[in-house]
Motif scaffolding. Structure first.
Motif, PDB file in Angstrom:
ATOM      1  N   ARG A  73      58.545 102.431  46.563  1.00 38.30           N
ATOM      2  CA  ARG A  73      59.319 103.211  47.528  1.00 38.30           C
ATOM      3  C   ARG A  73      58.823 104.658  47.589  1.00 38.30           C
ATOM      4  O   ARG A  73      58.603 105.208  48.675  1.00 38.30           O
ATOM      5  N   ASN A  84      57.271 106.724  50.746  1.00 38.88           N
ATOM      6  CA  ASN A  84      57.865 108.003  51.166  1.00 38.88           C
ATOM      7  C   ASN A  84      56.795 109.067  51.394  1.00 38.88           C
ATOM      8  O   ASN A  84      56.927 109.914  52.269  1.00 38.88           O
ATOM      9  N   SER A 140      56.502 111.045  54.563  1.00 37.27           N
ATOM     10  CA  SER A 140      55.874 110.268  55.627  1.00 37.27           C
ATOM     11  C   SER A 140      56.909 110.008  56.722  1.00 37.27           C
ATOM     12  O   SER A 140      58.073 109.741  56.430  1.00 37.27           O
ATOM     13  N   ILE A 196      56.936 107.494  58.557  1.00 32.09           N
ATOM     14  CA  ILE A 196      57.207 106.055  58.592  1.00 32.09           C
ATOM     15  C   ILE A 196      58.409 105.673  57.727  1.00 32.09           C
ATOM     16  O   ILE A 196      59.212 104.833  58.087  1.00 32.09           O
ATOM     17  N   TYR A 197      58.534 106.321  56.587  1.00 29.39           N
ATOM     18  CA  TYR A 197      59.651 105.986  55.691  1.00 29.39           C
ATOM     19  C   TYR A 197      60.104 107.237  54.955  1.00 29.39           C
ATOM     20  O   TYR A 197      59.745 107.467  53.798  1.00 29.39           O
ATOM     21  N   PRO A 198      60.921 108.067  55.629  1.00 26.38           N
ATOM     22  CA  PRO A 198      61.287 109.353  55.046  1.00 26.38           C
ATOM     23  C   PRO A 198      62.450 109.299  54.060  1.00 26.38           C
ATOM     24  O   PRO A 198      62.700 110.285  53.375  1.00 26.38           O
ATOM     25  N   VAL A 199      63.146 108.180  53.975  1.00 29.91           N
ATOM     26  CA  VAL A 199      64.365 108.169  53.150  1.00 29.91           C
ATOM     27  C   VAL A 199      64.039 107.915  51.678  1.00 29.91           C
ATOM     28  O   VAL A 199      63.677 106.814  51.281  1.00 29.91           O
TER      29      VAL A 199
END
Lengths: 239, 239
Positions: A21, A25, B137, B139-142
């Motif tokens: 993960r 990120n 990123s 694309i997947y900031p969380v």
């Protein structure tokens, strides 16, 4: 900068998922696992929306396979040198110091993380070119594996690919073998040889050598070996 | 720099434990929990050797209680502004930008982290002086909650206390109330008032005002109010 995250024998699958993960990120995707624990539901749950990183992770059975094609092996350790293995662990650089060093370089960096309980073995540490340590409180320096990965990728994520390609990993391997050979040739004292060999490896490793620098260094060493041969022959003649 | 880590209604106890561990790794100990989930075995397990931080955490039932005594409220969010609440979330600063801003300042910073699933409510975001966003990123900031805490404390941990004390939290509260009052006094258009009020709050918040600056600003505002009173009286007379 291309980065490969390599987890050496991780023991908690939740951590592997969390590492995936954190990688997603910060926009990284190359995950390599050396003899990992079983990966099932918990790893997937912790990876959250980074299941693709987890599923595409490459599993290998040795560090050598994991680092194939990497120009620099960075070993991360939270454990600072003890009396017995100080020469293995120092100098340790912070993530920002290593970032500084890699400015303007181009190549693939292997970021190695050891086991959650015992970190790296001495033999594994020896293989690394640079030792990286996250500056932490002395009271409790041992970070969770995925926290360490997150902090380092955060620090590295703004690093852009430079214009100087680092020396080829194969040429670096030949350089290191050449150094060991030279130390033997010059009859460097046996009891100091291993530590000096490692120290030279660390110096050239963290210098992030350019291809032509490796060639010049090897030329200098060949010259030294030749000279040393001549002198031993002369010694032989005198005897 | 004194830092208080405040988790607003965390829902996974493992995350709370992991946050405690990351705090101890970087030498921080003030953990405040606003209406947290139940904390039992898993929280303790994840806190590892930071069980003391977890056990000494203060539990409160509102953000107001949590931030008592803090000079600056920094709200952390991974969610960038949507069309509807852009004014709430921008500008967002990176941890290193906020570190720069706080150089040479002295005071207690409240680092607020929202719920794992829904972050902060709009009302909660409004209360913050600065919005911080970790560059990730697209694309997947969380990020995982404890990863975000680890990254930010890593960035802040080398920050030393400066010599300029920040304005007293109570004086800042009076300043903000004064601003709202002034906007009403000058008949600032009702439909823009809330957003402008918030924008002014964000500007003064991120400016990290010194005590004498707050007093001067309030003096200027009093002057404006007086002038505005005189003019309305004149208007009244004309009518």
């Amino acid at each position: 900068m291309d980065i490969k995250v390599i987890l050496v024998e991780p023991i908690y699958q939740g951590n592997v998922g969390s590492v995936a993960r954190a990688m997603k990120n910060f926009g990284y995707s190359d995950l390599v696992l050396v003899n990992p624990c079983e990966l099932s539901g918990q790893a997937r749950a912790m990876s959250s929306h980074a299941r693709d990183i987890l599923e595409n992770a490459i599993t290998v059975s040795s560090i050598e396979e994991a680092v194939a094609g990497c120009s620099l092996m960075v070993g991360t350790t939270g454990i600072t040198g003890t009396r017995f293995d100080l020469h293995l662990r120092v100098p340790g650089y912070s993530p920002s110091e290593i970032k500084e060093r890699l400015l303007d370089m181009d190549g693939t960096i292997a970021l190695l993380f050891g086991r959650e309980d015992n970190g790296f073995t001495k033999e594994e540490l020896k293989k690394c070119d640079i030792i990286m340590t996250i500056p932490t409180s002395e009271i409790y320096p041992v970070m969770n594996l995925s926290h360490a990965v997150a902090v380092i990728l955060y620090e590295f994520s703004e690093m852009e690919k430079g214009s100087n390609p680092m020396a080829d990993p194969f040429d670096m391997k030949l350089l290191y073998e050449h150094i060991s050979e030279l130390l033997a040739d010059i009859d460097y004292p046996e009891h100091k040889r291993e530590k000096t060999d490692l120290m030279l490896r660390r110096i050239f490793g963290r210098a992030c050598l350019l291809p032509r620098e490796v060639q010049t260094l090897r030329g200098v060493m060949r010259r030294m070996q030749k000279r040393s041969d001549v002198e031993s022959e002369q010694d032989d003649n005198i005897i």
